[in-house]
Design an enzyme around this catalytic site. Structure first.
Site, short mmCIF file in Angstrom:
data_model
loop_
_atom_site.label_atom_id
_atom_site.label_comp_id
_atom_site.label_asym_id
_atom_site.label_seq_id
_atom_site.Cartn_x
_atom_site.Cartn_y
_atom_site.Cartn_z
N ASP A 142 0.83 -1.21 0.00
CA ASP A 142 0.00 0.00 0.00
C ASP A 142 0.86 1.26 0.00
OD1 ASP A 142 -2.27 -1.46 -0.10
OD2 ASP A 142 -2.73 -1.32 2.05
N CYS A 143 1.96 1.21 0.77
CA CYS A 143 2.81 2.40 0.86
C CYS A 143 3.82 2.48 -0.29
CB CYS A 143 3.50 2.45 2.21
SG CYS A 143 4.17 0.87 2.75
N TYR A 144 4.19 1.33 -0.85
CA TYR A 144 5.14 1.28 -1.98
C TYR A 144 4.51 0.46 -3.11
CZ TYR A 144 8.76 2.89 1.30
OH TYR A 144 9.50 3.60 2.20
#
Lengths: 389, 143
Positions: A142-144
């Site tokens: 989700d973050c990367y």
């Protein structure tokens, strides 16, 4: 030995270097000076002795940060010119090892393999300013969210790159022969059957750890010549051994101490980091490394005055013994004998061949000498010594 | 001393004759066989260094071989050493069969004597920095 006639501190020597007054000689030059003047007089005159070595040092590599992309990526696999780098760190960091071959290398499928391009060659290309193709993959989070990136970069454009070598500057190494009846392709070079040749790999009297055999001046924070720039000793290297058989002069009679070192890759040069293709064995990196030894007292000076005649190593069979893990010596020889071109082993005359460049080792010791004389290189006082008292 | 490396090709009809020994007997030449093969078609190929006290003596020996039907040529390729790339490590000297690559003492520089090279190409794959290469020279008449 606390009652030295001569005592100097790092601060005193550094002050002399800063004033441009330090007396600096190489580990070859000090031999004659010590013979002529005696060790006490020589220790009062000389402040620093410089050493050098240039040879394949397989346990080398670089931590590289390749910079972020949009959308962001946490790389789980990274390649430089198709050479894979370890990416199990975050987020776009990786470690490129010197012996890693490129992914389409046929290796030893057709023996002996050529190993034309690997991690060591990428490192040399980077410091030479060449453009390198970078490719990375990720599983996406989700973050990367990014799963795949491709780009070309030069060393200048890379956010960070540091040479971090876990094992360099081996204090002594085996002299390799092959007692089998077949040619052997080893990391000690090509060895002809029936002891057709003997290969060795140190710079002898110029080699850093022969000049400070107990590591009395070399510790965490010692400033060194590394790959053409200033680097540092960070710890003992992997496989470091100090409890070994030694000569009366304290010099180990076989492989012993090692160092782990660090430096800024961006300041280094392709003259002193050279990719290696070792036939039948693999890729590697030749590293130029030099250590200045501060003459704190006459005892240290005595260590630096060691000559090739007083440094010995063991003759080891790489035909059978070494690959099978059998520890056996076929005799002890001095580096003076090895450098002469022939040695006698079990009544047989054998030609000797170096794998370590004396020409480059001498140049490193000279460069270091001139940098210290010109106040461009100050000694790094160790914050921790590895000596066990 | 005049010395040169030559490639001798023996057609099947002359491959069985004792010819090379005549170089010593009749022409007072010395030879060093670097490679010798006989093919399945019974053709012989030999690479050798022939040395003589004079160039004239060498020429006479070569002329004799040609008269006997041996095809004589010189190696078309030559080895070169790229001085920019060589690090003077010495790994090549362990495999060079003719000591064309050797170490100059006490400086420990690696030097290359082209005259002694038998073009076996061992150094090309052994040199860890790939400083040794092959180039084609113009084939010049041997005699």
């Amino acid at each position: 030995m606390n009652d030295h006639k001569i005592t100097k501190t790092y601060e005193q020597i550094n002050e002399k270097i800063a004033r441009g007054e330090a007396v600096v000689v190489t580990a070859e030059e000090i031999i004659g000076i010590a013979k002529e003047h005696g060790i006490v007089e020589a220790a009062s005159q000389v402040d620093v002795v410089t050493t050098g070595t240039f040879a394949p040092m397989c346990s080398s590599g670089a931590f590289i940060n390749i910079g972020q992309s949009k959308p962001l990526v946490r790389t789980s696999k990274t390649w430089f010119n198709n050479v894979p780098a370890y990416s199990g760190i975050a987020a776009v960091d990786c470690y490129l090892g010197a012996t890693q071959p490129c992914d389409d290398d046929p290796l030893n499928k057709r023996h002996p393999g050529e190993f034309n391009y690997g991690g060591g060659h990428v490192i040399q290309d980077l410091v030479a300013g060449k453009t390198v193709e970078i490719r990375a993959e990720s599983y996406g989070t989700d973050c990367y969210p990014n799963r795949r990136i491709e780009k070309t970069m030069t060393l200048k454009e890379l956010p960070n790159a540091m040479l971090v070598n876990p094992r360099n500057a081996y204090q002594n190494y085996n002299c390799a022969v092959n007692r089998s009846d077949r040619i052997k392709y080893t990391y000690m070079g090509t060895l002809k059957p029936g002891m057709g040749n003997a290969n060795y790999s140190t710079s002898g009297a110029l080699s850093p750890l022969f000049n400070d055999p107990y590591l009395k001046t070399i510790g965490l924070g010692t400033r060194i010549f590394l790959g053409g720039a200033q680097g540092y000793v960070t710890w003992t290297g992997t496989q470091h051994k100090s409890a070994v058989d030694r000569g009366l002069n304290g010099v180990p009679l076989g492989p012993a101490g090692t160092l782990s070192v660090i430096g800024d890759l961006k300041q280094m040069s392709p003259d002193w980091l050279v990719g290696q293709s070792i036939r039948g064995y693999g890729c590697s990196l030749s590293v130029g490394l030099g250590i200045p030894i501060p003459i704190l007292n006459e005892e240290i000076l005595k260590y630096t005055a060691v000559s090739d005649e007083e440094i010995f190593t063991q003759i080891v069979d790489y035909g059978y013994d070494y690959p099978e893990g059998v520890s056996r010596s076929y005799g002890q020889v001095s580096y003076a004998e090895l450098k002469s071109g022939t040695i006698m082993v079990k009544g047989q005359q054998i030609s000797t061949h170096p794998l370590s460049s004396m020409v480059k080792a001498r140049k490193i010791a000279e460069l270091l000498k001139s940098a210290i004389r010109r106040s461009k290189f100050l000694l790094g006082q160790p914050q921790h010594l590895f000596v066990q008292q | 001393m005049y010395a040169k490396i030559v490639i001798l090709k023996f057609p099947p009809e002359v491959a069985q004759k004792a010819l090379v020994c005549q170089l010593v007997k009749k022409y007072d030449l010395l030879f060093n066989i670097l490679s010798a093969k006989i093919s399945s078609r019974k053709e012989g190929v030999m690479v050798m260094e022939i040395s003589s006290t004079s160039r004239a003596g060498f020429k006479k020996g070569i002329a004799f071989l040609k008269e006997q039907g041996v095809r004589v040529s010189s190696p078309e390729h030559q080895i070169f050493k790229d001085e920019e790339i060589c690090t003077h490590c010495g790994a090549c000297t362990a495999v060079c069969p003719t000591q064309a690559l050797y170490i100059q003492r006490p400086g420990m520089e690696v030097l290359f004597d082209k005259e002694k090279c038998s073009v076996c190409e061992m150094c090309i794959v052994t040199c860890p920095t790939r400083a040794m290469g092959l180039f084609t020279k113009k084939t010049n008449a041997l005699v």
